[in-house]
Design a protein around this motif. Structure first.
Motif, short mmCIF file in Angstrom:
data_model
loop_
_atom_site.label_atom_id
_atom_site.label_comp_id
_atom_site.label_asym_id
_atom_site.label_seq_id
_atom_site.Cartn_x
_atom_site.Cartn_y
_atom_site.Cartn_z
N MET A 1 0.56 -1.56 -0.63
CA MET A 1 0.09 0.30 -0.14
C MET A 1 1.12 1.56 0.04
SD MET A 1 -2.08 2.53 0.97
CE MET A 1 -1.38 3.05 1.65
N LEU A 2 1.39 1.65 0.45
CA LEU A 2 3.05 2.04 1.06
C LEU A 2 3.80 1.44 0.29
CD1 LEU A 2 3.65 5.64 1.86
CD2 LEU A 2 4.06 3.95 3.89
N HIS A 3 4.74 2.43 -0.64
CA HIS A 3 6.00 1.83 -1.35
C HIS A 3 7.21 3.37 -0.52
CE1 HIS A 3 8.35 0.21 -4.54
NE2 HIS A 3 9.59 -0.01 -3.46
N VAL A 4 8.24 3.00 -0.09
CA VAL A 4 8.43 4.04 0.08
C VAL A 4 10.30 3.65 -0.91
CG1 VAL A 4 10.67 5.92 1.28
CG2 VAL A 4 7.94 5.25 1.63
N HIS A 5 10.76 4.50 -1.51
CA HIS A 5 11.92 3.64 -2.60
C HIS A 5 13.09 4.95 -2.90
CE1 HIS A 5 14.16 1.57 -5.69
NE2 HIS A 5 14.29 1.83 -6.38
N GLN A 6 14.20 4.34 -2.40
CA GLN A 6 15.24 4.80 -2.07
C GLN A 6 15.31 6.47 -2.09
OE1 GLN A 6 17.39 3.46 -6.10
NE2 GLN A 6 17.85 2.06 -5.00
N LEU A 7 14.34 7.20 -1.13
CA LEU A 7 14.26 7.96 -0.08
C LEU A 7 15.02 9.49 0.30
CD1 LEU A 7 11.10 10.08 -1.13
CD2 LEU A 7 11.23 9.94 1.70
N GLY A 8 15.29 11.15 -0.53
CA GLY A 8 16.13 11.34 -0.32
C GLY A 8 15.67 12.36 0.30
N LYS A 9 16.49 12.92 1.22
CA LYS A 9 16.34 14.99 1.06
C LYS A 9 17.13 15.23 1.59
CE LYS A 9 13.32 17.91 2.64
NZ LYS A 9 12.73 19.07 1.33
N ARG A 10 17.09 16.41 1.82
CA ARG A 10 18.61 17.43 1.86
C ARG A 10 18.00 18.96 2.85
NH1 ARG A 10 24.15 16.74 2.24
NH2 ARG A 10 23.97 15.17 0.84
N PHE A 11 18.41 19.60 3.51
CA PHE A 11 17.62 20.82 4.10
C PHE A 11 18.81 21.97 3.27
CE2 PHE A 11 14.66 18.71 7.06
CZ PHE A 11 13.52 18.89 6.73
N ALA A 12 18.32 22.47 2.69
CA ALA A 12 19.27 23.94 2.43
C ALA A 12 20.57 24.08 3.27
CB ALA A 12 19.08 24.56 1.75
N ALA A 13 19.57 24.21 4.50
CA ALA A 13 21.15 24.38 5.58
C ALA A 13 21.81 23.73 6.15
CB ALA A 13 20.80 25.31 6.85
N SER A 14 21.56 22.51 5.70
CA SER A 14 23.00 21.42 6.80
C SER A 14 23.72 21.22 5.75
CB SER A 14 21.81 20.61 7.33
OG SER A 14 22.47 19.54 7.28
N SER A 15 24.67 20.65 5.69
CA SER A 15 25.59 19.99 4.59
C SER A 15 25.25 18.36 5.07
CB SER A 15 26.99 20.07 4.90
OG SER A 15 27.09 19.25 6.07
N ARG A 16 24.39 17.77 5.75
CA ARG A 16 24.26 16.53 5.37
C ARG A 16 22.66 15.72 5.59
NH1 ARG A 16 26.41 12.11 9.07
NH2 ARG A 16 24.55 11.00 9.45
N PRO A 17 22.75 14.46 4.95
CA PRO A 17 21.35 15.05 4.41
C PRO A 17 20.23 14.40 5.78
CG PRO A 17 22.00 13.03 3.35
CD PRO A 17 23.57 13.92 4.23
N VAL A 18 19.54 15.12 5.26
CA VAL A 18 17.99 14.56 6.49
C VAL A 18 18.05 12.00 6.15
CG1 VAL A 18 15.52 14.59 7.89
CG2 VAL A 18 17.25 15.99 6.57
N PHE A 19 18.14 12.14 5.19
CA PHE A 19 17.85 10.61 5.21
C PHE A 19 18.29 10.57 3.90
CE2 PHE A 19 13.71 11.81 5.32
CZ PHE A 19 13.17 11.37 4.47
#
Length: 227
Positions: A1-19
Motif C-alpha cells: 500500500m505504501l512504497h517508499v523507494h530510495q528516498l533522499g531529503k536534504r535541507f539547504a542549511a545542512s551539509s548532511r542529508p536528513v536521510f
C-alpha cells in the motif's frame, strides 16, 4: 500500500542529508511503528510521504499513486482522498463543533453534504463519542480530543494513516485507551498505518517496528526475529 523507494531529503542549511536511499513498504492492514532519537528525521519522513515536504531523490507510492511526482494541487487531492492524520497536539479547531471538525475530510474529499451527518454520527459512535457532535472542543478532555482527531482521520476511509506521537500528550491510562482505539479502528478498516513514537508501549503494540538513525533505517523487529 505504501512504497517508499530510495528516498533522499536534504535541507539547504545542512551539509548532511536528513536521510538518503531510504526504503520501506507497508501493506494494507499493517500497523508499523517508527522509532528513533529526536532529530533523526522521523517527522520529516512523514511529511515527505504526505507530500508536504518535497523529496530530493527517490519516490513515494501511495496505493500505486506517485505522491513524489505530483504538483501541489494534485498532491492535496491525493491527501484528501487517501490519507488520514493524527498528531500529538490534536489540531482540533476550537471554533468548530466536534461534528464540524470530524467532517472536514469529507469537505476536502468533496463528499456530498447530504452524507456528512450520517457518516459523522457513525464514526463518532465508533470512537466512543456518540452524542458529542454538538459540543465544542473546549469542553473536552485531552483523551476526548484525541478521539475526535482519530474520528477525523478515519471518516473518509483513507488507505494510509500517518500518526505523529498520537499518545504523547496523554496520561498513561488515557494513552492506552487511545492507542487501543487507533489500532482497532485502523485494522478493522484495512488501512495501513505508520506511527512515529517514542513510547515503547505504542511500539510493542504495532505489527513491526522500524528504527530511523542518522545512518539510515535499521532492520525491523519482525525481520530481525525471523532471521
Amino acid at each position: 500500500m505504501l512504497h517508499v523507494h530510495q528516498l533522499g531529503k536534504r535541507f539547504a542549511a545542512s551539509s548532511r542529508p536528513v536521510f538518503d536511499q531510504l526504503s520501506l513498504q507497508i501493506a494494507a492492514g499493517e500497523v508499523v511503528a517508527l522509532v528513533g532519537e529526536s532529530g533523526v528525521g522521523k517527522s520529516t519522513l512523514l511529511n515527505c510521504i504526505a507530500g508536504l515536504d518535497r523529496v530530493d531523490t527517490g519516490g513515494v507510492l501511495i496505493d500505486g499513486e506517485p505522491m513524489h511526482a505530483l504538483d501541489e494541487a494534485a498532491a492535496a487531492q491525493l491527501r484528501a482522498r487517501r490519507l488520514g492524520f493524527v498528531f500529538q497536539a490534536f489540531h482540533v479547531l476550537p471554533a468548530l463543533s466536534v461534528a464540524q471538525n470530524v467532517a472536514i475530510p469529507l469537505l476536502l474529499a468533496q463528499v456530498p453534504p447530504a452524507e456528512h451527518g450520517a457518516r459523522t454520527e457513525q464514526i463518532l459512535h465508533a470512537v466512543g463519542l456518540q452524542g458529542f457532535g454538538p459540543r465544542m472542543p473546549t469542553s473536552l478532555s485531552g483523551g476526548e480530543l484525541q478521539r475526535v482527531a482519530i474520528a477525523r482521520a478515519l471518516i473518509h476511509a483513507p488507505a494510509l494513516i500517518l500518526a505523529d506521537e498520537p499518545t504523547g500528550n496523554l496520561d498513561p491510562r488515557t494513552a492506552q485507551d487511545v492507542l487501543d482505539l487507533l489500532l482497532t479502528q485502523t485494522r478493522s478498516r484495512g488501512a495501513a498505518a505508520l506511527i512515529v513514537t517514542h513510547s515503547a508501549q505504542v511500539a510493542a503494540a504495532c505489527d513491526r517496528v522500524l528504527t530511523l538513525t542518522r545512518d539510515g533505517l535499521q532492520q525491523d523487529r519482525a525481520a530481525a526475529e525471523a532471521s
